[in-house]
Design a protein around this motif. Structure first.
Motif, PDB file in Angstrom:
ATOM      1  N   ALA A 217      13.532   1.672 -68.389  1.00 22.78           N
ATOM      2  CA  ALA A 217      12.326   2.316 -67.870  1.00 22.78           C
ATOM      3  C   ALA A 217      11.274   2.455 -68.961  1.00 22.78           C
ATOM      4  N   ALA A 220       9.936  -1.027 -69.631  1.00 24.76           N
ATOM      5  CA  ALA A 220       9.099  -1.468 -68.514  1.00 24.76           C
ATOM      6  C   ALA A 220       7.727  -0.810 -68.554  1.00 24.76           C
ATOM      7  N   LYS A 233      15.174  -4.632 -55.549  1.00 29.77           N
ATOM      8  CA  LYS A 233      16.443  -3.955 -55.767  1.00 29.77           C
ATOM      9  C   LYS A 233      17.368  -4.145 -54.567  1.00 29.77           C
ATOM     10  N   TYR A 258      16.711   6.309 -61.063  1.00 30.23           N
ATOM     11  CA  TYR A 258      15.995   5.283 -61.818  1.00 30.23           C
ATOM     12  C   TYR A 258      14.914   4.618 -60.990  1.00 30.23           C
ATOM     13  N   LYS A 259      14.981   4.696 -59.658  1.00 28.74           N
ATOM     14  CA  LYS A 259      13.866   4.230 -58.841  1.00 28.74           C
ATOM     15  C   LYS A 259      12.612   5.052 -59.150  1.00 28.74           C
ATOM     16  N   LEU A 262      11.252   4.190 -62.638  1.00 31.00           N
ATOM     17  CA  LEU A 262      10.594   2.893 -62.708  1.00 31.00           C
ATOM     18  C   LEU A 262       9.245   2.923 -62.003  1.00 31.00           C
ATOM     19  N   GLN A 263       9.172   3.603 -60.877  1.00 33.87           N
ATOM     20  CA  GLN A 263       7.887   3.719 -60.194  1.00 33.87           C
ATOM     21  C   GLN A 263       6.890   4.486 -61.050  1.00 33.87           C
ATOM     22  N   VAL A 267       6.155   0.159 -62.267  1.00 32.94           N
ATOM     23  CA  VAL A 267       6.823  -1.000 -61.692  1.00 32.94           C
ATOM     24  C   VAL A 267       6.627  -1.001 -60.181  1.00 32.94           C
ATOM     25  N   PHE A 269       8.228  -1.582 -56.895  1.00 34.24           N
ATOM     26  CA  PHE A 269       9.641  -1.505 -56.524  1.00 34.24           C
ATOM     27  C   PHE A 269       9.798  -1.928 -55.070  1.00 34.24           C
TER      28      PHE A 269
END
Length: 455
Positions: A217, A220, A233, A258-259, A262-263, A267, A269
């Motif tokens: 993360a 990214a 994913k 982790y979603k 990452l958002q 990212v 997703f």
């Protein structure tokens, strides 16, 4: 990573003596793909394959080897890795399945391979992988057919299906890394490499499980400031997570945590099959959208109504058009035609022709300060019979001098595929097969702008 992606020499351990269709001969594939470096086939039961001298073991090769590609049964893999380490091979790709993706014995072998490689300073990609592809230097370790195009898209995946089926998943790819079981080389190594690669402008990722969520993360977030990152994913459901374990041997992890991370890192997703190819072309071609206000130009009043629900679902809204914008459309329309947003220009088309009516209206909304993005709804006619309804050239001409705002289109009619090529010829307008996808495309451009630090 250069040893994997740009090797000067490759040893092929366990290479088949067969060649031709159906042989799945990695050596034949590498040669046909255009690799210009040294190739050292390793097979104790052959002296020559495809006209190249064969060596009985990696230790019998007296030259420096950057990369070993191992396609041997798993019971031989550990001893082969030990031989590679002893021969100072820099990197190895283990093609075959049957390791952590299989059973306890496979997990033991995979762990032993990691320990031996780390002690010897050698990096390992796989097992259970097609390896890599690099269309910028004509190198791949895939024994399956792959499209060859110098695309600015880099792919990281956990399945060879995304190499072979690239057009269905991400579109053309210039460089790809299939991490397979990710016993050593993982998402962080691959993302770091592609993030620094000047040939790559966008990174698409297929992810089953992630074992370094916090590090990934953070990485990214840094890479995403320079290049869009898209993650498709899989394995988010309970059953999907179990399937991921048996396929790539990686745990699906704490998905929701982790979603969110990452958002937050910017990212894009994805969780639905089929969307990655549209996300790639959207983020790879169109500018970010600075707000949520959308103008819709349409030949059909009904289509304009259809789009309202989709805008609401994706957090977008119809903009209140400036008076000058309405006036530009009104000057082409009959006096009785009420105009607003969506802008129904069909009566104007009947008076002045499709090209003029659409180009004047698009120019007006692109210069409207109340508009952040535009959706064009247009006919995809058969040509040349109905060429007078083709507005692709006129709209692309407008876009040459238009402000930097995203424009997406939905085409209806008998010829959408051919017309889509015309609309996308200058990469300023992107087309989508449904209105829902067109609206969604604007939403990810809005989200990209919102988290990029520009607003």
């Amino acid at each position: 990573m250069n040893a994997f992606m740009e090797p000067r020499s490759v040893a092929l351990i366990g290479v088949s003596r067969k060649s031709g269709p159906g042989s799945f001969n990695i050596m034949e594939s590498i040669m046909q793909y255009g690799y210009k470096g040294r190739i050292f086939p390793i097979n104790p039961r052959a002296r020559e394959i495809l006209g190249i001298k064969v060596y009985p073991t990696i230790g019998s090769v007296r030259e420096e080897v950057d990369l070993a590609v191992i396609s041997a049964p798993r019971e031989n893999a550990l001893s082969i890795i030990e031989d590679c380490v002893a021969s100072k091979v820099k990197a190895a790709i283990i093609v075959n399945q049957g390791y952590a993706d299989a059973d306890d014995k496979g997990k033991e072998i995979q762990q032993a391979i990691i320990e031996v490689a780390r002690r010897g300073g050698m990096r390992v990609l796989g097992p259970n992988t097609l390896g890599v592809l690099n269309n910028f230097n004509g190198f791949t370790t895939s024994f399956m057919p792959i499209a060859k195009e110098k695309s600015p898209v880099g792919l990281i995946c956990q399945s060879g299906i995304l190499f072979v089926g690239a057009m269905e998943f991400s579109g053309t790819i210039g460089k790809g890394i299939d991490i397979g079981n990710a016993c050593d080389i993982g998402f962080c190594d691959a993302l770091r490499y592609l993030g620094e690669d000047p040939d790559i402008e966008l990174i698409a990722i297929h992810m089953e499980g992630l074992n370094q969520a916090r590090e990934f993360a953070s990485l990214a977030a840094r890479v995403g400031k320079k290049k869009p990152i898209i993650i498709f994913k899989t394995g988010s459901s309970e059953r999907g997570a179990a399937s991921a374990m048996t396929h790539s041997g990686t745990m699906a992890g704490n998905y929701h945590l982790y979603k969110a991370a990452l958002q937050k890192a910017g990212v894009t997703f994805l969780e639905e099959s089929g969307k990655m190819v549209y996300a790639v072309k959207t983020l790879g071609s169109l500018p970010p959208m600075e707000g949520s206000k959308v103008a819709v130009i349409t030949f059909s009043g009904a289509a304009g109504i259809m789009i309202s629900d989709a805008l609401e679902r994706h957090g977008l809204r119809l903009s209140s058009l400036a008076a000058t914008t309405i006036r530009s459309a009104a000057e082409l329309s009959p006096e009785w035609m009420p105009l607003g947003n969506p802008l129904d220009i069909w009566p104007a088309v009947m008076k002045h022709g499709a090209a003029k009516a659409y180009s004047v209206t698009l120019r007006a909304v692109m210069n409207d300060p109340n508009v952040d993005g535009v959706i064009c709804i247009a006919i995809a006619p058969e040509v040349p019979t109905f060429s007078f309804l083709d507005v692709s050239g006129a709209l692309n001409e407008v876009m040459e001098e238009a402000p930097s705002k995203p424009v997406v289109a939905w085409l209806y009619g008998p010829n959408p595929l051919e017309m889509a090529k015309q609309f996308e010829s200058t990469k300023r307008i992107m087309t989508y097969p449904t209105l829902e996808l067109a609206v969604w495309a604007l939403s990810i451009l809005r989200d990209k702008y919102a988290v990029s630090g520009m607003k």
